[in-house]
Design a protein around this motif. Structure first.
Motif, PDB file in Angstrom:
ATOM      1  N   GLY A  16       0.768  -1.235   0.000  1.00 23.47           N
ATOM      2  CA  GLY A  16       0.000   0.000   0.000  1.00 23.47           C
ATOM      3  C   GLY A  16       0.799   1.284   0.000  1.00 23.47           C
ATOM      4  N   PRO A  17       0.130   2.336  -0.455  1.00 22.18           N
ATOM      5  CA  PRO A  17       0.771   3.652  -0.453  1.00 22.18           C
ATOM      6  C   PRO A  17       0.850   4.251   0.958  1.00 22.18           C
ATOM      7  CG  PRO A  17      -1.449   3.823  -1.305  1.00 22.18           C
ATOM      8  CD  PRO A  17      -1.175   2.369  -1.070  1.00 22.18           C
ATOM      9  N   SER A  18      -0.044   3.818   1.860  1.00 16.43           N
ATOM     10  CA  SER A  18       0.013   4.319   3.242  1.00 16.43           C
ATOM     11  C   SER A  18       0.934   3.400   4.032  1.00 16.43           C
ATOM     12  CB  SER A  18      -1.382   4.357   3.864  1.00 16.43           C
ATOM     13  OG  SER A  18      -1.941   3.066   3.906  1.00 16.43           O
ATOM     14  N   ARG A  19       2.212   3.735   4.042  1.00 17.78           N
ATOM     15  CA  ARG A  19       3.234   2.868   4.627  1.00 17.78           C
ATOM     16  C   ARG A  19       3.641   3.325   6.011  1.00 17.78           C
ATOM     17  NH1 ARG A  19       7.319   0.733   0.639  1.00 17.78           N
ATOM     18  NH2 ARG A  19       6.032   0.328  -1.136  1.00 17.78           N
ATOM     19  N   VAL A  20       3.915   2.359   6.846  1.00 21.68           N
ATOM     20  CA  VAL A  20       4.590   2.629   8.108  1.00 21.68           C
ATOM     21  C   VAL A  20       5.953   1.969   8.047  1.00 21.68           C
ATOM     22  CG1 VAL A  20       4.590   2.173  10.576  1.00 21.68           C
ATOM     23  CG2 VAL A  20       2.491   2.902   9.447  1.00 21.68           C
ATOM     24  N   PHE A  21       5.982   0.724   7.590  1.00 26.49           N
ATOM     25  CA  PHE A  21       7.255   0.026   7.458  1.00 26.49           C
ATOM     26  C   PHE A  21       7.431  -0.438   6.019  1.00 26.49           C
ATOM     27  CE2 PHE A  21       9.931  -3.828   7.985  1.00 26.49           C
ATOM     28  CZ  PHE A  21      11.077  -3.177   8.363  1.00 26.49           C
ATOM     29  N   GLY A  26      -0.848  -1.836   4.917  1.00 24.98           N
ATOM     30  CA  GLY A  26      -1.637  -0.872   4.163  1.00 24.98           C
ATOM     31  C   GLY A  26      -2.205  -1.480   2.893  1.00 24.98           C
ATOM     32  N   GLY A  27      -1.418  -2.296   2.210  1.00 32.00           N
ATOM     33  CA  GLY A  27      -1.875  -2.951   0.987  1.00 32.00           C
ATOM     34  C   GLY A  27      -2.970  -3.971   1.244  1.00 32.00           C
ATOM     35  N   VAL A  39      -5.264  -3.862  10.828  1.00 25.16           N
ATOM     36  CA  VAL A  39      -4.331  -4.835  10.228  1.00 25.16           C
ATOM     37  C   VAL A  39      -2.974  -4.737  10.907  1.00 25.16           C
ATOM     38  CG1 VAL A  39      -3.209  -5.573   8.092  1.00 25.16           C
ATOM     39  CG2 VAL A  39      -5.567  -4.757   8.039  1.00 25.16           C
ATOM     40  N   ARG A  40      -2.539  -3.523  11.222  1.00 24.31           N
ATOM     41  CA  ARG A  40      -1.250  -3.357  11.912  1.00 24.31           C
ATOM     42  C   ARG A  40      -1.282  -3.955  13.312  1.00 24.31           C
ATOM     43  NH1 ARG A  40      -1.533   2.115   9.140  1.00 24.31           N
ATOM     44  NH2 ARG A  40      -0.204   1.770   7.326  1.00 24.31           N
TER      45      ARG A  40
END
Length: 83
Positions: A16-21, A26-27, A39-40
């Motif tokens: 996904g485009p909304s990334r933390v790591f 995000g995907g 999900v996280r």
């Protein structure tokens, strides 16, 4: 090996485009319409089982394509062949 990577590129899940790591959570959240925070949290709970959680995350990180279709494992293996 190219057929393997082409099959992965046809997967409906992208990092996904909304990334933390690594963008995996995000995907997955984007694909299924879930909240990325949920999900996280589930992923963090799985990390309490290191072999399952961390191992699964690493495998998915290597195999799930980025938004542009590139695959980390393919980049790693193709760059090793050129050196």
């Amino acid at each position: 090996m190219n057929r393997f990577y082409d099959t992965l590129r046809r997967s409906p899940i992208r990092r996904g485009p909304s990334r933390v790591f690594g963008g995996l959570c995000g995907g997955i959240a984007e694909k299924f319409g879930w909240n990325p925070a949920v999900v996280r949290i589930i992923t963090l709970i799985l990390f309490l089982l290191p072999v399952i959680g961390l191992g699964l995350y690493l495998v998915l990180w290597l195999l799930i394509p980025l938004q542009n279709g590139s695959i980390i494992l393919e980049r790693i293996t193709s760059s090793n062949g050129r050196d």
